[in-house]
Structure formats: structure tokens, C-alpha cells
Design a protein around this motif. Structure first.
Motif, PDB file in Angstrom:
ATOM      1  N   TRP A  25       0.805  -1.211   0.000  1.00  0.00           N
ATOM      2  CA  TRP A  25       0.000   0.000   0.000  1.00  0.00           C
ATOM      3  C   TRP A  25       0.845   1.271   0.000  1.00  0.00           C
ATOM      4  O   TRP A  25       0.526   2.238  -0.679  1.00  0.00           O
ATOM      5  CB  TRP A  25      -0.983   0.030   1.176  1.00  0.00           C
ATOM      6  CG  TRP A  25      -0.351   0.416   2.484  1.00  0.00           C
ATOM      7  CD1 TRP A  25       0.183  -0.406   3.413  1.00  0.00           C
ATOM      8  CD2 TRP A  25      -0.166   1.746   2.984  1.00  0.00           C
ATOM      9  NE1 TRP A  25       0.700   0.308   4.461  1.00  0.00           N
ATOM     10  CE2 TRP A  25       0.495   1.639   4.226  1.00  0.00           C
ATOM     11  CE3 TRP A  25      -0.489   3.021   2.512  1.00  0.00           C
ATOM     12  CZ2 TRP A  25       0.832   2.741   4.986  1.00  0.00           C
ATOM     13  CZ3 TRP A  25      -0.149   4.128   3.269  1.00  0.00           C
ATOM     14  CH2 TRP A  25       0.504   3.984   4.493  1.00  0.00           C
ATOM     15  N   GLN A  26       1.936   1.282   0.752  1.00  0.00           N
ATOM     16  CA  GLN A  26       2.688   2.523   0.922  1.00  0.00           C
ATOM     17  C   GLN A  26       3.325   2.984  -0.390  1.00  0.00           C
ATOM     18  O   GLN A  26       3.259   4.168  -0.728  1.00  0.00           O
ATOM     19  CB  GLN A  26       3.753   2.357   1.996  1.00  0.00           C
ATOM     20  CG  GLN A  26       4.398   3.682   2.360  1.00  0.00           C
ATOM     21  CD  GLN A  26       5.294   3.569   3.577  1.00  0.00           C
ATOM     22  OE1 GLN A  26       5.717   2.491   3.965  1.00  0.00           O
ATOM     23  NE2 GLN A  26       5.588   4.698   4.189  1.00  0.00           N
ATOM     24  N   LYS A  27       3.909   2.061  -1.143  1.00  0.00           N
ATOM     25  CA  LYS A  27       4.527   2.435  -2.418  1.00  0.00           C
ATOM     26  C   LYS A  27       3.467   2.957  -3.385  1.00  0.00           C
ATOM     27  O   LYS A  27       3.679   3.961  -4.064  1.00  0.00           O
ATOM     28  CB  LYS A  27       5.266   1.236  -3.010  1.00  0.00           C
ATOM     29  CG  LYS A  27       6.044   1.583  -4.247  1.00  0.00           C
ATOM     30  CD  LYS A  27       6.893   0.430  -4.712  1.00  0.00           C
ATOM     31  CE  LYS A  27       7.696   0.858  -5.924  1.00  0.00           C
ATOM     32  NZ  LYS A  27       8.574  -0.176  -6.405  1.00  0.00           N
ATOM     33  N   LEU A  28       2.318   2.281  -3.430  1.00  0.00           N
ATOM     34  CA  LEU A  28       1.226   2.745  -4.291  1.00  0.00           C
ATOM     35  C   LEU A  28       0.740   4.124  -3.854  1.00  0.00           C
ATOM     36  O   LEU A  28       0.483   4.995  -4.680  1.00  0.00           O
ATOM     37  CB  LEU A  28       0.065   1.753  -4.256  1.00  0.00           C
ATOM     38  CG  LEU A  28       0.290   0.418  -4.940  1.00  0.00           C
ATOM     39  CD1 LEU A  28      -0.852  -0.532  -4.626  1.00  0.00           C
ATOM     40  CD2 LEU A  28       0.451   0.589  -6.437  1.00  0.00           C
ATOM     41  N   TYR A  29       0.605   4.299  -2.554  1.00  0.00           N
ATOM     42  CA  TYR A  29       0.135   5.572  -2.015  1.00  0.00           C
ATOM     43  C   TYR A  29       1.082   6.718  -2.383  1.00  0.00           C
ATOM     44  O   TYR A  29       0.652   7.779  -2.835  1.00  0.00           O
ATOM     45  CB  TYR A  29      -0.019   5.467  -0.497  1.00  0.00           C
ATOM     46  CG  TYR A  29      -0.361   6.772   0.178  1.00  0.00           C
ATOM     47  CD1 TYR A  29      -1.618   7.331   0.052  1.00  0.00           C
ATOM     48  CD2 TYR A  29       0.597   7.447   0.920  1.00  0.00           C
ATOM     49  CE1 TYR A  29      -1.922   8.538   0.671  1.00  0.00           C
ATOM     50  CE2 TYR A  29       0.307   8.638   1.553  1.00  0.00           C
ATOM     51  CZ  TYR A  29      -0.956   9.188   1.415  1.00  0.00           C
ATOM     52  OH  TYR A  29      -1.249  10.383   2.016  1.00  0.00           O
ATOM     53  N   LEU A  30       2.383   6.494  -2.221  1.00  0.00           N
ATOM     54  CA  LEU A  30       3.358   7.536  -2.548  1.00  0.00           C
ATOM     55  C   LEU A  30       3.325   7.870  -4.037  1.00  0.00           C
ATOM     56  O   LEU A  30       3.397   9.044  -4.425  1.00  0.00           O
ATOM     57  CB  LEU A  30       4.766   7.100  -2.130  1.00  0.00           C
ATOM     58  CG  LEU A  30       4.988   6.975  -0.624  1.00  0.00           C
ATOM     59  CD1 LEU A  30       6.353   6.363  -0.326  1.00  0.00           C
ATOM     60  CD2 LEU A  30       4.830   8.318   0.069  1.00  0.00           C
ATOM     61  N   THR A  31       3.187   6.844  -4.877  1.00  0.00           N
ATOM     62  CA  THR A  31       3.090   7.070  -6.321  1.00  0.00           C
ATOM     63  C   THR A  31       1.840   7.869  -6.643  1.00  0.00           C
ATOM     64  O   THR A  31       1.887   8.826  -7.426  1.00  0.00           O
ATOM     65  CB  THR A  31       3.072   5.723  -7.083  1.00  0.00           C
ATOM     66  OG1 THR A  31       4.274   5.016  -6.783  1.00  0.00           O
ATOM     67  CG2 THR A  31       2.973   5.941  -8.580  1.00  0.00           C
ATOM     68  N   ALA A  32       0.719   7.493  -6.044  1.00  0.00           N
ATOM     69  CA  ALA A  32      -0.542   8.202  -6.288  1.00  0.00           C
ATOM     70  C   ALA A  32      -0.447   9.657  -5.842  1.00  0.00           C
ATOM     71  O   ALA A  32      -0.914  10.564  -6.544  1.00  0.00           O
ATOM     72  CB  ALA A  32      -1.692   7.501  -5.571  1.00  0.00           C
ATOM     73  N   CYS A  33       0.168   9.894  -4.693  1.00  0.00           N
ATOM     74  CA  CYS A  33       0.325  11.270  -4.196  1.00  0.00           C
ATOM     75  C   CYS A  33       1.148  12.118  -5.162  1.00  0.00           C
ATOM     76  O   CYS A  33       0.833  13.291  -5.394  1.00  0.00           O
ATOM     77  CB  CYS A  33       0.974  11.274  -2.820  1.00  0.00           C
ATOM     78  SG  CYS A  33      -0.138  10.780  -1.486  1.00  0.00           S
ATOM     79  N   LYS A  34       2.200  11.531  -5.731  1.00  0.00           N
ATOM     80  CA  LYS A  34       3.022  12.268  -6.690  1.00  0.00           C
ATOM     81  C   LYS A  34       2.232  12.622  -7.940  1.00  0.00           C
ATOM     82  O   LYS A  34       2.376  13.700  -8.496  1.00  0.00           O
ATOM     83  CB  LYS A  34       4.242  11.436  -7.104  1.00  0.00           C
ATOM     84  CG  LYS A  34       5.333  11.388  -6.087  1.00  0.00           C
ATOM     85  CD  LYS A  34       6.499  10.580  -6.618  1.00  0.00           C
ATOM     86  CE  LYS A  34       7.556  10.344  -5.578  1.00  0.00           C
ATOM     87  NZ  LYS A  34       8.630   9.474  -6.076  1.00  0.00           N
TER      88      LYS A  34
END
Length: 194
Positions: free
Chosen positions: A32-41
Motif C-alpha cells: 500500500w505505501q509504495k502505491l500511495y506515494l506514487t498516487a500522491c506524486k
């Protein structure tokens, strides 16, 4: 429980397909965290990013019995990509009015911003149509800004193969969108500045 962390994604997907909620939780915690950071960018909205990630994992759980996923990180990344495109397209009208409300923006600037969004979606669709290996190389080079050497190492292929695949992609892109290439370069520069 300590042994659960040693399970591969593939094993956890199999357990999840059989109804294993613990396996689902482990997959969520891993990715989840990697996806979340990508989505935020990409969308620069933390709440919307959380919502997108939630929807992706909810869909994963709902479709657990029918999924045949060989590479979960790639599957999740592609799901995120599509969700972001859908969000951009669905918010297009709202985006137009937000631009107009910004002080000092003209109708021309608002229209150009919308065209840039449309072109980005067009390129994203084109990239998705590329053969798998060529798409991986193209995305890693132009969107993740990896070097040809880094790409070659991560995909376990030669640097020359990476260069050839990039050349084929760029030639095709020029043939299809040559008149829009300057816009592509501009979008690339904007994305690097963020």
C-alpha cells in the motif's frame, strides 16, 4: 505469524483466493505505501490517493477467486495507473473551472492545460498498447527516469536491447504524434520539475 512474512506474493494470492483474510492483510501491508506515494506524486491529493488505494485493494479482494496475477507489484501499478487516468478524465470539467477561477488565467491558458491533460491521457493509452517488455522499458526510462543501464539490470537484458526498444518506441511515437512531439517534451519537463 513470523513465518507469514516469508510467504511470496504468489503464495499469499493463493491463500487469499481461498478466503485468507490474513494473506490479504499481508499483501496490503507490503504494497500500500509504495502505491500511495506514487498516487500522491501523480495527483497531489492525499485523500484522493488514499481513496484510490483503498479501491484498488477492495477490488483485489472482491476479485480474489478469479485473479491470475503473476506479478502483483506490476498488476497493482497498472491498476493504479488506470484509476489515476479515470480520475483525471472524470475530473476534467472540474479542472477546467478550477483553472478559470485561478487569478490571472485566460481561457487560452485553461484550454492549453486541458489539452495537455488530454495528450497525457492519449500517451498513457498508447503506452498501455505497447508490447509488455517495450512498455516496461518505455515507462522506466521516460516516466521513472531510470538510465538504460539501470533498466537493463532490473530486467536482466542487455543495454543494447533497452536502447533498441526505446528507439522503436520513439520512432513509432514520432510517426503517430510528430506534430505533438514538442508538447510531449514540454510535458516531460513539467513532470521532472514536480
Amino acid at each position: 505469524m513470523a513465518n507469514d512474512a516469508l510467504h511470496t506474493d504468489h503464495e499469499l494470492i493463493s491463500q487469499m483466493a481461498a478466503g485468507g483474510e490474513n494473506a490479504f492483510t499481508q499483501l496490503y501491508q507490503r504494497h500500500w505505501q509504495k502505491l500511495y506515494l506514487t498516487a500522491c506524486k501523480k495527483i497531489q491529493d492525499k485523500d484522493a490517493a488514499r481513496e484510490i488505494i483503498h479501491d484498488i485493494f477492495l477490488d483485489l479482494w472482491k476479485r480474489r477467486q478469479e485473479l491470475a496475477v503473476a506479478n502483483l507489484p506490476a498488476y497493482l501499478h497498472k491498476a493504479l495507473h488506470y484509476r489515476i487516468i479515470n480520475r483525471i478524465v472524470s475530473k476534467k470539467d472540474l479542472f477546467f473551472f478550477e483553472i478559470l477561477e485561478s487569478s490571472g488565467k485566460s481561457l487560452y491558458e485553461a484550454d492549453q492545460a486541458l489539452l495537455a491533460k488530454d495528450f497525457t491521457a492519449l500517451i498513457a493509452t498508447w503506452v498501455e498498447a505497447l508490447p509488455e517488455r517495450r512498455r516496461q522499458i518505455f515507462v522506466r526510462y521516460y516516466f521513472q527516469h531510470l538510465t538504460t543501464k539501470e533498466i537493463a539490470e532490473s530486467l536482466q537484458i542487455s543495454t543494447k536491447t533497452v536502447q533498441n526498444q526505446l528507439n522503436i518506441s520513439v520512432q513509432f511515437l514520432r510517426a503517430r504524434f510528430g506534430h505533438l512531439l514538442s508538447l510531449l517534451i514540454m510535458l516531460e519537463e513539467i513532470s521532472r520539475q514536480k
